[in-house]
Design a protein around this motif. Structure first.
Motif, mmCIF file in Angstrom:
data_model
loop_
_atom_site.group_PDB
_atom_site.id
_atom_site.type_symbol
_atom_site.label_atom_id
_atom_site.label_comp_id
_atom_site.label_asym_id
_atom_site.label_seq_id
_atom_site.Cartn_x
_atom_site.Cartn_y
_atom_site.Cartn_z
ATOM 1 N N LYS A 199 1.596 -2.281 -8.783
ATOM 2 C CA LYS A 199 1.350 -0.840 -8.422
ATOM 3 C C LYS A 199 0.970 -0.131 -9.655
ATOM 4 O O LYS A 199 1.841 0.059 -10.547
ATOM 5 N N ASN A 200 -0.093 0.582 -9.322
ATOM 6 C CA ASN A 200 -0.486 1.558 -10.729
ATOM 7 C C ASN A 200 -0.570 0.702 -11.714
ATOM 8 O O ASN A 200 -0.610 1.296 -13.051
ATOM 9 N N ASP A 201 -0.840 -0.635 -12.069
ATOM 10 C CA ASP A 201 -0.463 -1.385 -13.074
ATOM 11 C C ASP A 201 -1.995 -2.273 -13.144
ATOM 12 O O ASP A 201 -2.193 -3.223 -12.283
ATOM 13 N N PHE A 202 -2.809 -1.836 -13.988
ATOM 14 C CA PHE A 202 -4.177 -2.421 -13.947
ATOM 15 C C PHE A 202 -4.855 -2.226 -15.261
ATOM 16 O O PHE A 202 -4.259 -1.674 -16.229
ATOM 17 N N ILE A 203 -5.657 -3.208 -15.577
ATOM 18 C CA ILE A 203 -6.407 -3.240 -16.922
ATOM 19 C C ILE A 203 -7.955 -3.043 -16.540
ATOM 20 O O ILE A 203 -8.439 -3.545 -15.740
ATOM 21 N N LYS A 248 -9.309 7.236 -4.412
ATOM 22 C CA LYS A 248 -8.715 7.427 -5.932
ATOM 23 C C LYS A 248 -8.155 6.248 -6.351
ATOM 24 O O LYS A 248 -8.050 5.151 -5.535
ATOM 25 N N ASN A 249 -8.374 6.054 -7.863
ATOM 26 C CA ASN A 249 -7.700 4.901 -8.546
ATOM 27 C C ASN A 249 -8.260 3.649 -8.179
ATOM 28 O O ASN A 249 -7.758 2.404 -8.265
ATOM 29 N N VAL A 250 -9.671 3.676 -7.798
ATOM 30 C CA VAL A 250 -10.590 2.448 -7.753
ATOM 31 C C VAL A 250 -12.058 2.628 -8.577
ATOM 32 O O VAL A 250 -12.138 3.752 -8.863
ATOM 33 N N ASN A 251 -12.317 1.821 -8.957
ATOM 34 C CA ASN A 251 -13.708 1.680 -9.575
ATOM 35 C C ASN A 251 -14.612 0.993 -8.618
ATOM 36 O O ASN A 251 -14.392 0.525 -7.608
ATOM 37 N N HIS A 252 -16.001 0.874 -9.060
ATOM 38 C CA HIS A 252 -17.040 0.420 -8.190
ATOM 39 C C HIS A 252 -16.715 -0.963 -7.757
ATOM 40 O O HIS A 252 -16.684 -1.477 -6.609
ATOM 41 N N HIS A 253 -16.121 -1.899 -9.088
ATOM 42 C CA HIS A 253 -15.747 -3.261 -8.772
ATOM 43 C C HIS A 253 -14.265 -3.239 -9.053
ATOM 44 O O HIS A 253 -13.717 -2.919 -10.130
ATOM 45 N N THR A 254 -13.335 -3.617 -8.115
ATOM 46 C CA THR A 254 -11.844 -3.561 -8.437
ATOM 47 C C THR A 254 -11.424 -5.170 -7.991
ATOM 48 O O THR A 254 -11.555 -5.415 -6.721
ATOM 49 N N ASN A 264 -5.142 -6.406 7.716
ATOM 50 C CA ASN A 264 -3.867 -5.658 7.730
ATOM 51 C C ASN A 264 -3.186 -5.886 6.439
ATOM 52 O O ASN A 264 -2.561 -4.993 5.813
ATOM 53 N N ILE A 265 -3.101 -7.098 6.286
ATOM 54 C CA ILE A 265 -2.420 -7.606 5.021
ATOM 55 C C ILE A 265 -3.066 -6.953 3.615
ATOM 56 O O ILE A 265 -2.335 -6.553 2.889
ATOM 57 N N ILE A 266 -4.334 -6.897 3.579
ATOM 58 C CA ILE A 266 -4.917 -6.463 2.362
ATOM 59 C C ILE A 266 -4.905 -4.881 2.095
ATOM 60 O O ILE A 266 -4.618 -4.483 1.285
ATOM 61 N N ILE A 267 -5.136 -4.242 3.305
ATOM 62 C CA ILE A 267 -5.106 -2.595 3.671
ATOM 63 C C ILE A 267 -3.557 -2.224 3.018
ATOM 64 O O ILE A 267 -3.664 -1.575 2.192
ATOM 65 N N GLU A 268 -2.679 -2.886 3.664
ATOM 66 C CA GLU A 268 -1.277 -2.417 3.261
ATOM 67 C C GLU A 268 -0.992 -2.617 1.640
ATOM 68 O O GLU A 268 -0.579 -1.441 1.001
ATOM 69 N N ARG A 269 -1.747 -4.005 1.045
ATOM 70 C CA ARG A 269 -1.327 -3.819 -0.315
ATOM 71 C C ARG A 269 -2.210 -3.116 -0.974
ATOM 72 O O ARG A 269 -1.789 -2.508 -2.236
ATOM 73 N N PHE A 270 -3.260 -2.819 -0.573
ATOM 74 C CA PHE A 270 -4.248 -1.848 -1.325
ATOM 75 C C PHE A 270 -3.728 -0.613 -1.440
ATOM 76 O O PHE A 270 -3.694 0.072 -2.375
ATOM 77 N N THR A 316 -2.727 0.976 -5.233
ATOM 78 C CA THR A 316 -3.461 2.041 -5.652
ATOM 79 C C THR A 316 -2.825 3.611 -5.224
ATOM 80 O O THR A 316 -3.458 4.512 -5.519
ATOM 81 N N SER A 317 -1.603 3.280 -4.739
ATOM 82 C CA SER A 317 -0.934 4.704 -4.249
ATOM 83 C C SER A 317 -1.624 5.723 -3.603
ATOM 84 O O SER A 317 -1.768 6.863 -3.906
ATOM 85 N N GLN A 318 -1.958 5.121 -2.520
ATOM 86 C CA GLN A 318 -2.816 6.195 -1.445
ATOM 87 C C GLN A 318 -2.677 5.618 -0.160
ATOM 88 O O GLN A 318 -2.728 4.525 -0.036
#
Length: 499
Positions: free
Chosen positions: A94-98, A316-322, A390-396, A400-402
């Motif tokens: 969560k909110n932890d990315f490189i 928010k909190n996303v780039n073109h490729h994530t 549903n699994i990936i949208i919930e994690r997304f 990304t806190s949104q």
């Protein structure tokens, strides 16, 4: 009289081959089963949103440029290219990315923050990767895979040990930080195999990533397909859509044409850029080179579950490729390669091209593409797709806190059954055959049929392998073999006539 050539399919390799063959002076006809060209690289448009159905990454710009240069053209003659900064980001929590930016120096700073001293190791690793790239992409990859001797050069002699090591071992030896190791192992996934099964030599993919960077053609990857179509038509290629091939005609061991929609089209050469396994089913069994047992034993690149989503707001909190690497990669990899099944906790990738290219979504809205890599051949149902969505949208949302679930205007999915239906893809694979040690170069299915004269193949299941740049190269290699054979035939005819 000009020789005539029938090409099956209109993906990158087929279109590339059509251009080279038309330039050589042949009458070239392309037959595409779908109502639009592009093969796996088609486009979806809906409600003002535009999505690339297939490839979304533009790597190795030099390979694209080399293709267009062969016709005294440049990619800029057809589309505008933008280097992405950042290239992509990788979530680990969560909110932890490189974030991977657009130059090696910037990437070194990001690595150093994660692991002190890692930037020095990274520069050394990428330097070696660049050396491999110069050998592979500027030399080896343009060999037709007809002999093991193609791999033996003065340059490759110093690299022999790299064909027997593997990417994962090399990376983990130098980088103790698991997050950095995963980022360095990520690029070889484009080759369709686990890092532990990918020869060390393929580190050249890391140079493609960190050294050359990630680009975006304005309008999406489909602009490359449109560029190739325009070039092909400028050269005189005839392109036919809604033209599935029912049979490859063979007379006395020689390909003589194709049957499409019940109509016979005779030609001197047949080249198939369609799925290799499917292409051989268009032949009588005695003319097939590879049995079902052969294909069953091969390591195929993954299939994918894809979602194309129109959001009614900017994200928010996303780039073109994530990339989302917040779960165990090894467990997901086992579910793809070792024990094929739906992964319990899938890694996934998301692309938001409208963050770069505003024309790909209506104003204040976002186009999103989500992808889960899967084992080919597993069960594919509407219920399973919905569960994983549903699994990936919930994690997304969590990572990304949104909140986005209530902002979905529409979604469309594409998975194994669609790869089979739309592309005749073997077991619904998305990327072809993996580039493992025993499936490299001359060990891959051949560009030229061993059983049928004047029948050739191109694309991701043959030389040089999976990915868009290799597909361009594959088309060129097949065209060169055909041109050489027809030139020899013409010479023989001329000699016989003069006698």
């Amino acid at each position: 009289m000009k020789y005539s050539i029938s090409i099956i399919g209109s993906g990158f390799s087929s279109l590339a081959a059509s251009c080279y063959l038309a330039k050589a002076g042949y009458n070239v006809s392309v037959f595409e089963k779908n109502n639009t060209i592009g093969g796996r690289a088609r486009q979806l448009k809906r409600e003002g949103f535009t999505f690339d159905i297939g490839p979304t990454w533009y790597w190795m710009p030099d390979v694209f440029e080399r293709f267009f240069n062969d016709f005294d053209k440049s990619s800029s003659d057809y589309y505008n290219l933008e280097k992405l900064n950042p290239a992509y980001s990788v979530y680990f929590g969560k909110n932890d990315f490189i974030t991977i930016e657009d130059t090696l120096d910037k990437i070194c700073i990001a690595f150093e923050k994660e692991e002190k001293g890692s930037s020095k190791k990274l520069k050394k690793f990428i330097n070696q990767a660049q050396n491999n790239y110069n050998i592979a992409i500027k030399d080896l990859v343009y060999n037709p895979g007809v002999s093991p001797l193609e791999l033996i050069t003065l340059k490759t002699a110093t690299k022999i040990n790299q064909f027997f090591g593997n990417i994962k071992r090399d990376v983990r030896k130098e980088f103790k930080n698991k997050r950095l190791a995963q980022i360095l192992e990520f690029p070889v996934l484009f080759l369709g195999a686990k890092p532990s099964n990918t020869p060390s030599f393929y580190s050249f993919m890391n140079y493609a990533d960190f050294g050359l960077g990630t680009f975006h053609p304005k309008g999406g990857m489909y602009q490359v397909i449109l560029a190739m179509r325009n070039l092909a038509e400028e050269l005189g290629v005839s392109i036919n859509t809604n033209a599935p091939i029912e049979q490859i005609l063979v007379n006395d061991g020689t390909a003589t044409g194709v049957i499409s929609n019940g109509k016979t089209y005779y030609s001197d050469i047949v080249l198939s850029g369609a799925d290799y396994h499917h292409s051989e089913t268009l032949l009588n069994k005695k003319y097939r080179q590879y049995s079902n047992t052969y294909w069953e034993k091969k390591t195929f690149a993954p299939s994918s579950l894809l979602f194309y989503i129109g959001f009614d707001k900017k994200l928010k909190n996303v780039n073109h490729h994530t990339l989302f690497f917040d779960v165990d990669f090894d467990e997901h990899a086992k579910a793809i390669y070792d024990n094929p099944k739906w992964p319990k906790n899938p890694l996934f990738y998301a692309s938001f091209p409208s963050t770069t290219d505003s024309n790909l979504a209506p104003q204040d809205k976002e186009a999103g593409i989500f992808l889960i890599p899967l084992a080919p051949g597993i069960k594919d149902t509407t219920e399973i797709r919905e569960r994983y969505f549903n699994i990936i949208i919930e994690r997304f949302e969590k990572l990304t806190s949104q909140s986005v679930s209530s902002n979905i205007l529409f979604k469309e999915s594409f998975c194994i059954n669609d790869f089979i239906k739309d592309y005749n893809s073997y077991k619904g694979n998305a990327y072809g055959m993996a580039n493992t040690l025993m499936q490299t170069a001359f060990l891959r299915p051949k560009l030229r049929s061993k059983k049928v004269k004047n029948l050739f193949f191109t694309g991701q299941l043959t030389v040089p392998g999976p990915g868009v740049p290799p597909s361009l190269v594959s088309g060129k290699l097949a065209a060169e073999l055909i041109t050489k054979q027809l030139a020899n035939q013409k010479t023989k005819v001329t000699v016989n006539t003069s006698n």
